[in-house]
Design a protein around this motif. Sequence first.
Motif, PDB file in Angstrom:
ATOM      1  N   ASP A  78       0.847  -1.194   0.000  1.00 28.12           N
ATOM      2  CA  ASP A  78       0.000   0.000   0.000  1.00 28.12           C
ATOM      3  C   ASP A  78       0.881   1.242   0.000  1.00 28.12           C
ATOM      4  O   ASP A  78       2.108   1.159   0.066  1.00 28.12           O
ATOM      5  CB  ASP A  78      -0.950  -0.019   1.206  1.00 28.12           C
ATOM      6  N   ALA A  79       0.274   2.406  -0.062  1.00 26.44           N
ATOM      7  CA  ALA A  79       1.028   3.662  -0.198  1.00 26.44           C
ATOM      8  C   ALA A  79       1.952   3.905   0.994  1.00 26.44           C
ATOM      9  O   ALA A  79       3.087   4.364   0.826  1.00 26.44           O
ATOM     10  CB  ALA A  79       0.071   4.826  -0.372  1.00 26.44           C
ATOM     11  N   ALA A  80       1.490   3.593   2.191  1.00 24.76           N
ATOM     12  CA  ALA A  80       2.323   3.817   3.385  1.00 24.76           C
ATOM     13  C   ALA A  80       3.553   2.915   3.368  1.00 24.76           C
ATOM     14  O   ALA A  80       4.660   3.347   3.692  1.00 24.76           O
ATOM     15  CB  ALA A  80       1.502   3.563   4.646  1.00 24.76           C
ATOM     16  N   SER A  81       3.377   1.669   2.973  1.00 23.59           N
ATOM     17  CA  SER A  81       4.505   0.734   2.917  1.00 23.59           C
ATOM     18  C   SER A  81       5.468   1.084   1.802  1.00 23.59           C
ATOM     19  O   SER A  81       6.667   0.876   1.925  1.00 23.59           O
ATOM     20  CB  SER A  81       3.996  -0.688   2.722  1.00 23.59           C
ATOM     21  N   GLN A  82       4.929   1.604   0.693  1.00 24.35           N
ATOM     22  CA  GLN A  82       5.807   1.994  -0.417  1.00 24.35           C
ATOM     23  C   GLN A  82       6.726   3.133  -0.019  1.00 24.35           C
ATOM     24  O   GLN A  82       7.850   3.225  -0.496  1.00 24.35           O
ATOM     25  CB  GLN A  82       4.974   2.393  -1.635  1.00 24.35           C
ATOM     26  N   GLY A  83       6.258   3.993   0.884  1.00 28.78           N
ATOM     27  CA  GLY A  83       7.088   5.094   1.361  1.00 28.78           C
ATOM     28  C   GLY A  83       8.220   4.622   2.254  1.00 28.78           C
ATOM     29  O   GLY A  83       9.254   5.274   2.376  1.00 28.78           O
TER      30      GLY A  83
ATOM     31  N   ASN B  31      14.244  10.770 -10.019  1.00 29.23           N
ATOM     32  CA  ASN B  31      12.856  11.166  -9.796  1.00 29.23           C
ATOM     33  C   ASN B  31      12.686  12.683  -9.796  1.00 29.23           C
ATOM     34  O   ASN B  31      11.629  13.177 -10.175  1.00 29.23           O
ATOM     35  CB  ASN B  31      12.331  10.588  -8.483  1.00 29.23           C
TER      36      ASN B  31
ATOM     37  N   SER C   1      12.318   1.617  -0.460  1.00 23.61           N
ATOM     38  CA  SER C   1      12.698   2.240  -1.731  1.00 23.61           C
ATOM     39  C   SER C   1      12.827   1.184  -2.823  1.00 23.61           C
ATOM     40  O   SER C   1      12.937  -0.017  -2.550  1.00 23.61           O
ATOM     41  CB  SER C   1      14.015   2.998  -1.577  1.00 23.61           C
TER      42      SER C   1
END
Length: 192
Positions: free
Chosen positions: A21-26, A120, A29
Amino acid sequence: IGMNMRSSLITLIYQKALKLDAASQGQTSVGELVTYMSTDTQRLADTMPYFAQIWSSPLQIIICMILLYNQLGWSAFAGLATCIILIPANIWAQKLVRGATIANMTLKSKRVKKTTEMLNGMKVMKLYSWEESFQNAINTIRDAELRKLWFLAKCGTVFSVLWGCAPVFISFAAFTTYIYTGTEANPHVLTS
């Protein structure tokens, strides 16, 4: 087995990366994921050929000691003593290499993270002319990483040569002890 395990782990890591999910992706890396899939899985695969040595090495040592004892008598135990003395040296060498490898992997992770950050933010980097500062930061990390890699290569070479010479040291100790204990007192006489 090692290749199958490596392929399975790469697939599992990739599937898990797709489900983050988005939190884990943050928190993770892209560089870390690539390191997990390339370096870490390869190291696990490389350990598979050595699992047979867990049972075969003691068996080989016992058989060799029996054969040496039949030829040299008690002098064979000088070779065994040399083998036992080499064990702490090998443990120390492995700890040294492990510490340098962990430091190298940390540097590699920093470099990949910095490169990903640069790629990025390419538009912002060009806008503010930060190319040189990013290049210097990446080169500094890479230089430290290369120094660690060079240290690892030198240590690996020295330890491989020393460990490869272990049979020579063991034989030297056993036969030197045999020679200096005297063949008259020793019922085991070597013949051609």
